[in-house]
Design an enzyme around this catalytic site. Structure first.
Site, PDB file in Angstrom:
ATOM      1  N   GLU A   1       0.842  -1.199   0.000  1.00 45.77           N
ATOM      2  CA  GLU A   1       0.000   0.000   0.000  1.00 45.77           C
ATOM      3  C   GLU A   1       0.879   1.251   0.000  1.00 45.77           C
ATOM      4  O   GLU A   1       1.792   1.382   0.811  1.00 45.77           O
ATOM      5  CB  GLU A   1      -0.930  -0.036   1.231  1.00 45.77           C
ATOM      6  CG  GLU A   1      -1.664   1.253   1.518  1.00 45.77           C
ATOM      7  CD  GLU A   1      -2.479   1.817   0.348  1.00 45.77           C
ATOM      8  OE1 GLU A   1      -3.301   1.091  -0.203  1.00 45.77           O
ATOM      9  OE2 GLU A   1      -2.259   2.998  -0.006  1.00 45.77           O
TER      10      GLU A   1
ATOM     11  N   GLY B   1      -7.894   1.148  -7.226  1.00 46.81           N
ATOM     12  CA  GLY B   1      -8.986   2.070  -7.507  1.00 46.81           C
ATOM     13  C   GLY B   1      -9.653   1.717  -8.818  1.00 46.81           C
ATOM     14  O   GLY B   1      -9.186   0.837  -9.544  1.00 46.81           O
TER      15      GLY B   1
ATOM     16  N   HIS C   1     -31.241  -6.776  24.223  1.00 46.58           N
ATOM     17  CA  HIS C   1     -30.033  -7.346  24.836  1.00 46.58           C
ATOM     18  C   HIS C   1     -30.130  -8.859  24.814  1.00 46.58           C
ATOM     19  O   HIS C   1     -31.188  -9.391  25.118  1.00 46.58           O
ATOM     20  CB  HIS C   1     -29.919  -6.861  26.294  1.00 46.58           C
ATOM     21  CG  HIS C   1     -28.761  -7.486  27.018  1.00 46.58           C
ATOM     22  ND1 HIS C   1     -27.461  -7.079  26.814  1.00 46.58           N
ATOM     23  CD2 HIS C   1     -28.711  -8.511  27.916  1.00 46.58           C
ATOM     24  CE1 HIS C   1     -26.655  -7.806  27.566  1.00 46.58           C
ATOM     25  NE2 HIS C   1     -27.388  -8.689  28.237  1.00 46.58           N
TER      26      HIS C   1
HETATM   27  P1  NAD Z   1      -9.505   2.178  -3.233  1.00 41.66           P
HETATM   28  O1  NAD Z   1      -9.421   3.570  -3.705  1.00 41.66           O
HETATM   29  O2  NAD Z   1     -10.372   1.838  -2.070  1.00 41.66           O
HETATM   30  O3  NAD Z   1      -8.031   1.642  -2.859  1.00 41.66           O
HETATM   31  C1  NAD Z   1      -6.946   1.683  -3.741  1.00 41.66           C
HETATM   32  C2  NAD Z   1      -5.680   1.717  -2.911  1.00 41.66           C
HETATM   33  O4  NAD Z   1      -4.582   1.533  -3.767  1.00 41.66           O
HETATM   34  C3  NAD Z   1      -5.460   3.034  -2.193  1.00 41.66           C
HETATM   35  O5  NAD Z   1      -5.276   2.793  -0.826  1.00 41.66           O
HETATM   36  C4  NAD Z   1      -4.201   3.600  -2.852  1.00 41.66           C
HETATM   37  O6  NAD Z   1      -3.407   4.331  -1.965  1.00 41.66           O
HETATM   38  C5  NAD Z   1      -3.499   2.330  -3.311  1.00 41.66           C
HETATM   39  N1  NAD Z   1      -2.577   2.519  -4.433  1.00 41.66           N
HETATM   40  C6  NAD Z   1      -2.767   3.229  -5.568  1.00 41.66           C
HETATM   41  N2  NAD Z   1      -1.663   3.139  -6.366  1.00 41.66           N
HETATM   42  C7  NAD Z   1      -0.775   2.339  -5.732  1.00 41.66           C
HETATM   43  C8  NAD Z   1       0.539   1.861  -6.045  1.00 41.66           C
HETATM   44  N3  NAD Z   1       1.125   2.191  -7.187  1.00 41.66           N
HETATM   45  N4  NAD Z   1       1.184   1.057  -5.155  1.00 41.66           N
HETATM   46  C9  NAD Z   1       0.563   0.719  -3.981  1.00 41.66           C
HETATM   47  N5  NAD Z   1      -0.670   1.149  -3.642  1.00 41.66           N
HETATM   48  C10 NAD Z   1      -1.343   1.936  -4.504  1.00 41.66           C
HETATM   49  O7  NAD Z   1      -9.897   1.307  -4.530  1.00 41.66           O
HETATM   50  P2  NAD Z   1     -10.314  -0.214  -4.671  1.00 41.66           P
HETATM   51  O8  NAD Z   1     -10.021  -0.997  -3.431  1.00 41.66           O
HETATM   52  O9  NAD Z   1      -9.710  -0.654  -5.948  1.00 41.66           O
HETATM   53  O10 NAD Z   1     -11.883  -0.123  -4.824  1.00 41.66           O
HETATM   54  C11 NAD Z   1     -12.468   0.613  -5.906  1.00 41.66           C
HETATM   55  C12 NAD Z   1     -13.854   1.141  -5.566  1.00 41.66           C
HETATM   56  O11 NAD Z   1     -14.765   0.077  -5.410  1.00 41.66           O
HETATM   57  C13 NAD Z   1     -13.836   1.941  -4.290  1.00 41.66           C
HETATM   58  O12 NAD Z   1     -14.321   3.233  -4.558  1.00 41.66           O
HETATM   59  C14 NAD Z   1     -14.726   1.218  -3.377  1.00 41.66           C
HETATM   60  O13 NAD Z   1     -15.557   2.088  -2.627  1.00 41.66           O
HETATM   61  C15 NAD Z   1     -15.541   0.285  -4.256  1.00 41.66           C
HETATM   62  N6  NAD Z   1     -15.709  -0.977  -3.530  1.00 41.66           N
HETATM   63  C16 NAD Z   1     -16.534  -1.016  -2.457  1.00 41.66           C
HETATM   64  C17 NAD Z   1     -16.644  -2.177  -1.715  1.00 41.66           C
HETATM   65  C18 NAD Z   1     -17.532  -2.209  -0.516  1.00 41.66           C
HETATM   66  O14 NAD Z   1     -18.382  -1.352  -0.377  1.00 41.66           O
HETATM   67  N7  NAD Z   1     -17.369  -3.155   0.393  1.00 41.66           N
HETATM   68  C19 NAD Z   1     -15.915  -3.288  -2.049  1.00 41.66           C
HETATM   69  C20 NAD Z   1     -15.077  -3.215  -3.131  1.00 41.66           C
HETATM   70  C21 NAD Z   1     -14.984  -2.052  -3.865  1.00 41.66           C
END
Ligand code: NAD
Length: 459
Positions: free
Chosen positions: A198, A262, A434
């Site tokens: 991360e 992302g 409860h």
């Molecule tokens: P995210 O934005 O949650 O996380 C992506 C992570 O990748 C970030 O923490 C970022 O800092 C990291 N990152 C980016 N480039 C990097 C690199 N080069 N090296 C290391 N780390 C890096 O995106 P996601 O997890 O892909 O999810 C995408 C979308 O899907 C989100 O907006 C999320 O809300 C949605 N989603 C929601 C749920 C849920 O509601 N439970 C589940 C899955 C996805």
């Protein structure tokens, strides 16, 4: 005009918009290039939840001895082809269900990639349709990063890993966001050695810092290796397996890599209107009525600038877009959209994180540990907490953050009360059954007010 409303994209925003338009008496058509249901049903929320459920079974099998149950923990393994088949059955049932909802509401469904020709014309497969209003719901696709070697065949997105029939011995996860953490949880339980890379100094950077800390602690306790402040520099190949070169951490060899950095909006459906419809960093700009800058063109879902990429937010945006396309005057507020993280234990949030709240208000923070909650202990668990952030003067609830069993279910109460502007004083007075996990929310509200009965007196 052929239709009152044409919707492009049949994910949570689009199918809801089409049904809503039909419910309001409109002639509606929905265009979908793939299977109805979008990312959520086919490749996202629902498939991941079947995997996390399997991981929960394994977790409970391991904990069974706490209850005096003898099981051979070592013999509990996951048959991936059967899990994938089960996941596919669930997906099929739900996507089939949505298709019948569309049919029962009289929505016409056109299979094919659709694009706007102008504000009233949609083309697909060489044919054209006209509609008084159009709702663009193109959704999103897994994001990619421009790193050398990232196209290695074993670097997978969530789309592919959710159909993989083998459990990789070593799984590296690039991006410790929501997708990365959920899939890391599942594959660690299935037996993979998992490393999360991360770039930020915390996991799930979009959530409250204490949730991030708690998830990090649980991951490390369970043997998931987490590298923070770690940036992927390149991917190379060693005998067919991907090797990650990570700044300051050296090389990480793996058998599969999940790329979860992302998601990017899919706005290809803008077609010939792409220069006319206002966008911002690859997303469509919409007002609180879900109107774009072009009259009669609305949008909803993951492709909307500034909106959370969450299926439940998409449902709401889709409904509002359709209502307004049908001549109503409805606004949407995305202020209290809950967010959930399906790890073990789960986490959830609504409203402001403590860091944001502290910067803007004079706050008081109440916290109730799940280790003091009877239902949690009786379930053989002790992890987690409920944290409630209130504005001191009137007790307005600004944010609620939870980690613990059923946290994703419990957050709805907090979201509902915040939407109704119920104060922490009122919330702390609501009689909760409860023993339940949800008592912890009431206790945390009471703690924020300095009147929690089930916590030791504070000096
Ligand atoms: P995210 O934005 O949650 O996380 C992506 C992570 O990748 C970030 O923490 C970022 O800092 C990291 N990152 C980016 N480039 C990097 C690199 N080069 N090296 C290391 N780390 C890096 O995106 P996601 O997890 O892909 O999810 C995408 C979308 O899907 C989100 O907006 C999320 O809300 C949605 N989603 C929601 C749920 C849920 O509601 N439970 C589940 C899955 C996805």
């Amino acid at each position: 005009m052929d239709y009152d409303v044409a919707v492009i994209g049949g994910g949570p925003a689009g199918y809801v918009a089409a049904i809503k338009a039909a419910q309001l008496g409109g002639r509606a058509v929905l265009f979908e290039k793939d299977v109805i249901g979008g990312t959520c049903l086919n490749r996202g929320c629902i498939p991941t939840k079947t995997y996390v459920k399997a991981a929960e079974y394994l977790h409970h099998i391991e904990n069974a001895k706490t209850f005096g149950i003898s099981v051979d923990v070592g013999s509990a393994t996951v048959d991936m082809p059967r899990l994938v088949a089960f996941k596919d059955t669930v997906v099929k049932k739900l996507t089939g269900g949505v298709a019948s909802l569309l049919k029962s509401n009289g929505v016409d469904v056109v299979k094919g990639e659709a694009k706007l020709e102008d504000e009233n014309t949609i083309s697909s497969g060489g044919k054209k349709w006209t509609a008084k209003n159009v709702i663009l719901c193109g959704g999103s696709v897994a994001g990619r990063i421009p790193v050398s070697g990232i196209d290695h065949p074993k670097v997978l997105t969530s789309d592919e890993i959710l159909s993989a029939r083998e459990i990789p011995r070593r799984l590296a996860v690039i991006g410790g966001g929501v997708i990365g953490c959920e899939i890391a949880t599942a594959f660690k339980a299935f037996g993979s050695e998992v490393t999360v890379v991360e770039a930020l100094p915390k996991l799930v950077g979009t959530m409250d810092g204490e949730i991030s800390d708690s998830i990090l602690k649980t991951f490390r306790k369970n043997g998931i290796k987490v590298l923070l402040n770690a940036r992927l520099e390149s991917v190379s190949d060693k005998n067919g397996s991907p090797v990650l070169s990570v700044g300051g951490e050296g090389d990480i060899e793996s058998d599969a890599v999940l790329l979860s950095v992302g998601r990017s909006a899919d706005i290809t459906c803008l077609g010939s209107m792409s220069a006319k419809i206002a966008t911002e960093r690859g997303k469509v700009i919409a007002d609180d009525h879900m109107r774009t800058n072009v009259k009669g063109v609305f949008t909803a879902g993951d492709a909307v600038a500034g909106a959370p990429m969450l299926a439940h937010a998409a449902f709401k945006m889709g409904e509002i877009a359709a209502s307004n396309a049908m001549g109503r005057d409805e606004k949407t507020s995305l202020k209290n959209v809950p967010a959930c993280l399906y790890t073990i234990p789960e986490a959830s949030s609504v409203g402001l994180a403590e860091e944001e709240a502290r910067a803007r208000y004079d706050i008081s923070v109440g916290k109730f540990p799940m280790a003091a909650n009877g239902r949690t202990l009786a379930s053989g668990e002790r992890e987690g907490f409920v944290k409630v952030i209130i504005e001191k003067k009137y007790g307005e609830i600004l944010g609620v953050h939870m980690v613990g069993e059923s946290a994703a279910e419990m957050i709805s109460e907090a979201a509902a009360l915040m939407d109704m502007e119920i104060t922490a004083h009122e919330a702390a007075d609501i009689i909760h059954p409860h023993p339940t996990f949800s008592e912890a929310f009431m206790e945390a509200c009471a703690d924020a007010l300095g009147r929690c009965v089930h916590l030791p007196a504070k000096k």
